[in-house]
Design an enzyme around this catalytic site. Structure first.
Site, short mmCIF file in Angstrom:
data_model
loop_
_atom_site.label_atom_id
_atom_site.label_comp_id
_atom_site.label_asym_id
_atom_site.label_seq_id
_atom_site.Cartn_x
_atom_site.Cartn_y
_atom_site.Cartn_z
NE ARG A 35 -2.83 0.41 3.40
CZ ARG A 35 -2.30 0.97 4.49
NH1 ARG A 35 -1.94 2.25 4.46
NH2 ARG A 35 -2.14 0.27 5.60
CE1 TYR A 48 -17.04 9.46 -16.45
CE2 TYR A 48 -16.03 9.85 -14.32
CZ TYR A 48 -16.72 9.03 -15.18
OH TYR A 48 -17.12 7.80 -14.76
CG ASP A 104 -9.40 14.09 -16.28
OD1 ASP A 104 -8.70 13.44 -17.07
OD2 ASP A 104 -10.38 13.60 -15.68
CE LYS A 160 -12.40 6.24 -19.00
NZ LYS A 160 -13.32 5.26 -18.49
#
Ligand SMILES: Cc1ncc(COP(=O)(O)O)c(C=O)c1O
Length: 392
Positions: free
Chosen positions: A61, A113, A185, A210
Site C-alpha cells: 500500500r 466527466y 484531467d 482509458k
C-alpha cells in the site's frame, strides 16, 4: 536505505524521443534479474533484513516496485517530479481534490466527466467545499468565477463529451496571480498529445483505464505533480485512503504505455477520417471534434496540443436515429468507456451524464440526439461502414 532509485540513470533517457520513453519506461527491465518485462511484484509485504534495514520497500500500500515503475514512468512522461498510481481514475480525481479543505472553493469545467461532476455536487459540498462550474474555454468567465477562497481550478481539456478546449497556460497564469492550484484531467489526450505541467499546471490526473492502459481491460488512475509539498499530500492521501493500484494492474498499464505512441497515432488518424465522414452525413447535424479548423477553440488546441486524439461527439437529427444507431452498430460496441483499442459508442444522456441535472445537460447540448464515439484502432473503413449501415 537502498531501493530501485539507486539503479536509475535518468540522464541516459534525456535525449531519447518520446516513443522510446514509452517503450522503455523508467527502469524498463528489471535491474536485479535483467528480465526484459518488468516483473509483477505480487506481494503484500516485504521482508526486513534487520531492524531498520530493508531494501526500501515494506508494504505494497505504501511502495511496491511494479507500482513505483509505473509512477516513475508517468512522472517522466508528464515531465513532473512524482507520480502516484491509484485504483481508478475516480480515485485519482479524489486524490487531486484532497488538497482542498473545508471553506475552500474550487472551479471546475462545466461539462466535466459525469463522475467528477457528481463529486462536485455531493462529496465536496458535504465537506463544506464550495464548487462552481464554468465554461473554462472562456477566460473571462474563469476570471469572474474567482473568489477570495478559490484554491483550485480543475480543468478537463478537451472536455468529455462536448470537446471544449481550455487554455491551460492562460488559466495557469491567472491562477498563479491568485494563488490557485491548477489541476488538469489529461485522460483524453494523454502526455503524448498534451503535457499540462509544462504549460503551468500543478497537478495532472488520468483515468489510466482509458488510453494509457488502452485495452478496455483494467481500471487504474494516475496523478503526477511537480511540487514536493503537493506530492507529500498526495502520498499521504494514497497511503491513508488505501486507494492503491494492484501490482498486476500497474504492470498492465505499463504494458499499455509501451504502445501508446502507435495507438494514439492510429486513434487520431481514424478519428479525423470518421469526423469528416460524419460531418457529411445527412442525418448528422453537428460534429464536435477538436481537429476541425472551424472548431471554436482550434487556435488554443494547436497552441497546446500536438494532436487531436481519438474522441468525438455528434448530434443526429432525432432521438429515434440516435437510439437506432446505438442498437444497430455491430463492430462498434455500445459501452460506457473510452480510449481502448475497440471503438465504443455511448449515449451520454443516460450512460455517462445521468447525474448531471437535466437543465444543465440540455444547456450543454447533452440531449437525446447526442452521441459520443471513442474511435478505436480498427480498420477505419470498417468503422465508417458500421456507422453507415447503422444510420440507414
Ligand atoms: C475524463 C475522465 N476522467 C476520469 C474518469 C474516471 O475514471 P475511472 O472510470 O477510471 O474511475 C473518466 C471515466 O470515464 C473520464 O472519462
Amino acid at each position: 536505505m537502498k531501493n530501485f532509485s539507486n539503479y536509475i540513470d535518468y540522464d541516459k533517457k534525456e535525449g531519447w524521443k518520446e516513443g522510446s520513453k514509452f517503450v522503455h519506461g523508467a527502469l524498463g527491465s528489471d535491474p536485479m534479474t535483467g528480465s526484459v518485462s518488468f516483473p509483477i511484484f505480487q506481494t503484500a509485504t516485504f521482508r526486513f533484513r534487520a531492524l531498520g534495514d530493508s531494501l526500501g520497500f515494506d508494504y505494497t500500500r505504501c511502495q511496491n516496485p511494479t507500482i513505483e515503475e509505473l509512477e516513475r514512468t508517468m512522472a517522466i512522461l508528464e515531465q513532473g517530479t512524482e507520480g502516484f498510481a491509484l485504483a481508478s481514475g475516480m480515485a485519482a480525481v479524489m486524490c487531486a481534490l484532497s488538497v482542498l479543505k473545508s471553506g475552500d472553493h474550487v472551479i471546475l469545467s462545466d461539462d466535466i466527466y459525469g463522475g467528477t461532476y457528481e463529486i462536485a455536487l455531493t462529496t465536496l459540498p458535504d465537506n463544506k467545499i464550495e464548487t462552481t462550474f464554468v465554461d473554462l474555454s472562456d477566460l473571462e468567465a474563469f476570471k469572474a468565477a474567482i473568489k477570495p477562497n478559490t484554491k483550485m481550478v480543475f480543468i478537463e481539456t478537451p472536455t468529455n463529451p462536448m470537446m471544449k478546449v481550455a487554455d491551460i497556460a492562460e488559466i495557469s497564469k491567472i491562477a498563479k496571480q491568485h494563488d490557485i492550484l491548477v489541476a488538469v484531467d489529461n485522460t483524453l489526450l494523454t502526455p503524448y498529445y498534451q503535457k499540462p505541467l509544462t504549460l503551468g499546471a500543478d497537478i495532472v490526473v488520468h483515468s489510466a483505464t482509458k488510453y494509457l492502459e488502452g485495452h478496455n481491460d483494467t481500471m487504474a488512475g494516475i496523478v503526477v505533480v511537480k511540487d514536493d509539498k503537493i506530492g507529500q499530500a498526495m502520498r499521504n492521501y494514497l497511503k491513508y485512503q488505501g486507494a492503491c493500484l494492484a501490482p498486476l494492474n500497474a504492470w498492465l498499464v505499463l504494458r499499455g504505455i509501451k504502445t501508446l505512441e502507435l495507438r494514439m497515432q492510429r486513434h487520431a488518424e481514424n478519428t479525423k477520417k470518421v469526423a469528416e465522414w460524419l460531418r457529411n452525413h445527412p442525418k448528422v447535424k453537428k460534429v464536435y471534434y477538436i481537429g476541425f479548423e472551424d472548431h471554436k477553440d482550434y487556435k488554443t488546441t494547436i497552441k497546446q496540443c500536438s494532436g487531436f486524439g481519438g474522441m468525438l461527439s455528434f448530434e443526429v437529427d432525432s432521438k429515434e436515429t440516435a437510439l437506432k444507431l446505438i442498437e444497430k452498430v455491430d463492430m462498434i460496441l455500445f459501452a460506457g468507456s473510452l480510449g481502448g483499442v475497440e471503438s465504443l459508442i455511448t449515449y451520454p444522456m443516460i450512460v455517462t451524464h445521468h447525474e448531471v441535472p437535466e437543465e444543465v445537460r440540455e444547456k450543454l447540448g447533452i440531449n437525446e440526439r447526442f452521441i459520443r464515439l471513442s474511435v478505436g484502432i480498427e480498420n477505419v473503413e470498417d468503422i465508417i461502414n458500421d456507422l453507415k449501415q447503422a444510420l440507414e
